[in-house]
Write an enzyme that holds these catalytic residues in place. Structure first.
Site, short mmCIF file in Angstrom:
data_model
loop_
_atom_site.label_atom_id
_atom_site.label_comp_id
_atom_site.label_asym_id
_atom_site.label_seq_id
_atom_site.Cartn_x
_atom_site.Cartn_y
_atom_site.Cartn_z
NE ARG A 1 41.23 43.68 42.10
CZ ARG A 1 39.92 43.98 42.16
NH1 ARG A 1 39.02 43.09 41.75
NH2 ARG A 1 39.54 45.16 42.60
CB SER B 1 45.36 47.99 44.11
OG SER B 1 44.28 48.85 43.89
CD GLU C 1 45.25 43.96 42.11
OE1 GLU C 1 44.52 44.29 43.08
OE2 GLU C 1 45.23 44.54 41.02
P1 FAD Z 1 50.47 42.91 32.12
O1 FAD Z 1 50.92 43.79 33.23
O2 FAD Z 1 51.16 43.05 30.81
O3 FAD Z 1 50.52 41.42 32.58
C1 FAD Z 1 49.99 41.02 33.81
C2 FAD Z 1 50.17 39.51 33.97
O4 FAD Z 1 49.36 38.84 33.01
C3 FAD Z 1 51.61 39.05 33.68
O5 FAD Z 1 51.90 37.99 34.55
C4 FAD Z 1 51.57 38.56 32.24
O6 FAD Z 1 52.51 37.54 31.99
C5 FAD Z 1 50.14 38.02 32.15
N1 FAD Z 1 49.57 38.16 30.80
C6 FAD Z 1 49.36 39.35 30.16
N2 FAD Z 1 48.78 39.11 28.96
C7 FAD Z 1 48.64 37.76 28.86
C8 FAD Z 1 48.13 36.91 27.84
N3 FAD Z 1 47.65 37.38 26.68
N4 FAD Z 1 48.17 35.56 28.06
C9 FAD Z 1 48.65 35.06 29.21
N5 FAD Z 1 49.15 35.82 30.20
C10 FAD Z 1 49.14 37.16 30.03
N6 FAD Z 1 43.16 46.12 37.94
C11 FAD Z 1 41.89 45.81 38.32
O7 FAD Z 1 41.54 44.63 38.43
N7 FAD Z 1 40.99 46.79 38.60
C12 FAD Z 1 41.29 48.09 38.51
O8 FAD Z 1 40.43 48.94 38.75
C13 FAD Z 1 42.62 48.45 38.13
N8 FAD Z 1 43.00 49.75 38.07
C14 FAD Z 1 44.29 50.06 37.75
C15 FAD Z 1 44.65 51.41 37.71
C16 FAD Z 1 45.95 51.78 37.36
C17 FAD Z 1 46.33 53.24 37.34
C18 FAD Z 1 46.89 50.77 37.02
C19 FAD Z 1 48.27 51.15 36.61
C20 FAD Z 1 46.54 49.43 37.07
C21 FAD Z 1 45.23 49.06 37.43
N9 FAD Z 1 44.83 47.73 37.51
C22 FAD Z 1 43.54 47.40 37.84
C23 FAD Z 1 45.80 46.66 37.23
C24 FAD Z 1 45.94 46.32 35.71
O9 FAD Z 1 45.51 47.40 34.92
C25 FAD Z 1 45.12 45.09 35.31
O10 FAD Z 1 45.51 43.99 36.08
C26 FAD Z 1 45.28 44.76 33.82
O11 FAD Z 1 44.38 43.71 33.49
C27 FAD Z 1 46.69 44.36 33.44
O12 FAD Z 1 46.74 44.28 32.04
P2 FAD Z 1 48.13 44.32 31.26
O13 FAD Z 1 47.83 44.00 29.83
O14 FAD Z 1 48.82 45.59 31.51
O15 FAD Z 1 48.87 43.09 31.94
P1 NAP Z 2 37.48 52.93 47.40
O1 NAP Z 2 36.18 53.23 46.72
O2 NAP Z 2 38.20 54.03 48.12
O3 NAP Z 2 37.26 51.73 48.42
C1 NAP Z 2 38.37 51.22 49.17
C2 NAP Z 2 38.27 49.71 49.18
O4 NAP Z 2 37.08 49.35 49.83
C3 NAP Z 2 38.23 49.16 47.77
O5 NAP Z 2 39.41 48.48 47.57
C4 NAP Z 2 37.00 48.27 47.73
O6 NAP Z 2 37.29 46.91 47.54
C5 NAP Z 2 36.36 48.40 49.09
N1 NAP Z 2 34.96 48.85 48.92
C6 NAP Z 2 34.51 50.11 48.77
N2 NAP Z 2 33.16 50.12 48.68
C7 NAP Z 2 32.76 48.83 48.76
C8 NAP Z 2 31.50 48.19 48.73
N3 NAP Z 2 30.37 48.90 48.62
N4 NAP Z 2 31.48 46.85 48.81
C9 NAP Z 2 32.60 46.13 48.92
N5 NAP Z 2 33.83 46.68 48.95
C10 NAP Z 2 33.91 48.02 48.90
O7 NAP Z 2 38.47 52.25 46.36
P2 NAP Z 2 39.37 52.89 45.24
O8 NAP Z 2 40.77 52.63 45.60
O9 NAP Z 2 38.93 54.28 44.92
O10 NAP Z 2 39.01 51.95 44.02
C11 NAP Z 2 37.71 51.96 43.48
C12 NAP Z 2 37.49 50.64 42.73
O11 NAP Z 2 38.42 50.52 41.66
C13 NAP Z 2 37.66 49.42 43.61
O12 NAP Z 2 36.74 48.44 43.21
C14 NAP Z 2 39.07 48.97 43.31
O13 NAP Z 2 39.24 47.58 43.46
C15 NAP Z 2 39.24 49.38 41.86
N6 NAP Z 2 40.64 49.71 41.60
C16 NAP Z 2 41.50 48.69 41.44
C17 NAP Z 2 42.83 48.92 41.19
C18 NAP Z 2 43.79 47.79 40.97
O14 NAP Z 2 44.90 48.02 40.55
N7 NAP Z 2 43.35 46.58 41.21
C19 NAP Z 2 43.31 50.23 41.12
C20 NAP Z 2 42.40 51.25 41.31
C21 NAP Z 2 41.06 50.99 41.56
P3 NAP Z 2 37.53 46.22 46.10
O15 NAP Z 2 38.89 46.59 45.70
O16 NAP Z 2 37.40 44.78 46.42
O17 NAP Z 2 36.50 46.71 45.15
#
Ligand code: FAD
Ligand code: NAP
Length: 335
Positions: free
Chosen positions: A160, A235, A331
């Site tokens: 991340r 998250s 994050e």
């Molecule tokens: P924004 O929120 O608009 O911006 C995020 C940051 O990036 C800000 O600091 C902004 O200035 C910068 N930025 C945006 N665009 C640019 C650009 N073109 N150039 C330079 N800087 C820029 N994330 C995960 O990694 N895994 C997941 O599974 C995941 N699941 C999610 C589920 C839900 C329900 C939600 C709400 C979020 C989730 N996220 C997840 C977080 C999010 O969706 C990601 O981080 C996504 O990439 C953000 O994109 P955005 O365009 O909305 O960014």
């Molecule tokens: P989950 O499956 O309930 O698991 C809980 C946590 O345990 C996750 O955060 C994941 O880490 C870790 N995990 C589970 N299985 C794993 C494995 N086999 N090896 C290593 N790490 C493991 O998680 P969840 O909340 O439903 O999310 C599912 C996936 O979607 C995850 O990868 C999560 O990161 C991603 N997600 C991200 C966001 C976001 O906003 N960043 C939001 C929703 C879901 P990791 O997070 O490192 O994968």
């Protein structure tokens, strides 16, 4: 160049109300160059607003990225190289890849936001991070207006994390991202989470790329609050990675603590579990709270304030620190 005076409420998935110096749509590189020559500042770059917490009125111009386009720029028998406008929706890009039978992105289905923000925090889910199929990105220096291409080794991708979230924060506007997707012999990642169980439940024994995407979508829709109904940014905290010695000590006190090895020295502990054990899962204060099913997700039930959400995040952080002596870090980008 139109500067719109609008609330940011519709521009962030927490649904938080705030003002700014004005919102400017960037539809192509020319729009950005035009903005930069005006000398207006400061500015903030916005994609889908799904990874920001707006804690106050923003004393900056908001550059809303709308740069579109998906173009195959090279291909051979095994793979394609595809250049994507940073303002494309990430999930639309995933759907485009699926419709072209291209592998790589399927585990990252249904992640909200734009393609341009994907390298920002090296988006990841279900055992795959975008760096696995990242080729390069094009960006424009926000001070000098100079184009620069960043290749993978220059982006410092981590869990991340990337250079754009750290050393180069707010310094480059990402305009395009180029990915390498597989045409054949693609290795599917189905070991993570409930993917295998969902495939088995749906009686799929030899899954395709689309089957994996469908399984990921099914799991996500069953577990995650939809920001259209409840404001959230996914998250809120990153999962902490701790030294083995600290883990062993904690494991003797909390034998049921889940964990995932990172390497020989480090272990990842799910922040959601720590928050739940610290008694904060489902906690509600006025219009905001910690989601009742996903303790890692902070929520705005409607009408909440960004600053209150930030205070709640700090409370959650200190409760976890108190109980486990582990510092969890956001994050989400704090604005
Ligand atoms: P924004 O929120 O608009 O911006 C995020 C940051 O990036 C800000 O600091 C902004 O200035 C910068 N930025 C945006 N665009 C640019 C650009 N073109 N150039 C330079 N800087 C820029 N994330 C995960 O990694 N895994 C997941 O599974 C995941 N699941 C999610 C589920 C839900 C329900 C939600 C709400 C979020 C989730 N996220 C997840 C977080 C999010 O969706 C990601 O981080 C996504 O990439 C953000 O994109 P955005 O365009 O909305 O960014
Ligand atoms: P989950 O499956 O309930 O698991 C809980 C946590 O345990 C996750 O955060 C994941 O880490 C870790 N995990 C589970 N299985 C794993 C494995 N086999 N090896 C290593 N790490 C493991 O998680 P969840 O909340 O439903 O999310 C599912 C996936 O979607 C995850 O990868 C999560 O990161 C991603 N997600 C991200 C966001 C976001 O906003 N960043 C939001 C929703 C879901 P990791 O997070 O490192 O994968």
């Amino acid at each position: 160049m139109e500067i719109r005076q609008e609330s940011l409420k519709a521009y962030n998935t927490f649904g938080l109300d705030a003002t700014s110096k004005g919102i400017i749509s960037i539809n192509n590189e020319q729009d950005l160059f035009e903005y930069l020559v005006q000398g207006l500042s400061p500015s903030k770059i916005l994609g889908g607003g799904s990874n920001i917490l707006v804690t106050q009125d923003i004393d900056a111009y908001i550059l809303k990225n709308n740069i579109k386009g998906i173009e195959i720029i090279d291909e051979d028998d095994d793979q394609v190289i595809v250049k994507v406008g940073a303002g494309e929706s990430w999930h639309q890009f995933v759907l485009w890849a699926l419709s072209h039978h291209l592998g790589g992105v399927e585990n990252l289905s249904l992640i909200p936001g734009s393609v341009g923000a994907a390298p920002m925090q090296n988006i990841g889910a279900y055992g795959v991070e975008q760096e696995a199929f990242f080729h390069s990105l094009n960006a424009i220096d926000m001070i000098h207006g100079i184009r620069k291409t960043f290749f993978k080794n220059e982006c410092h991708f981590g869990y991340r994390e990337s250079i754009f979230k750290n050393e180069l924060k707010d310094q480059y506007f990402i305009t395009h991202v180029t990915y390498i997707l597989s045409k054949r012999n693609h290795h599917l990642h189905i070991e993570y989470g409930a993917i295998k169980e969902v495939l088995a439940k749906n009686e799929i024994s030899t899954p395709t790329i689309r089957d994996v995407s469908d399984a990921v979508i099914e799991i996500r829709q069953s577990k995650l609050p939809d920001p259209k109904r409840i404001g959230n940014a996914g998250s809120f905290f990153k999962n902490p990675v701790i030294p083995i010695s600290q883990y062993q000590d904690l494991k003797s006190r909390f034998p049921e603590m889940p964990s995932y090895p990172v390497d020989e020295l480090l272990i990842k502990v799910p922040a959601g579990w720590l928050i739940e054990q610290a008694g904060m899962k489902g906690y509600t204060k006025g219009q905001i709270g910690v989601h009742k099913l996903q303790a890692l997700v902070l929520v705005n039930y409607g009408g909440g304030q960004g600053n209150d959400l930030w205070q709640l995040a700090l409370d959650v952080q200190s409760k976890v620190l108190e109980k486990f002596n582990i510092n969890i870090h956001p994050e989400v980008n704090i604005w």
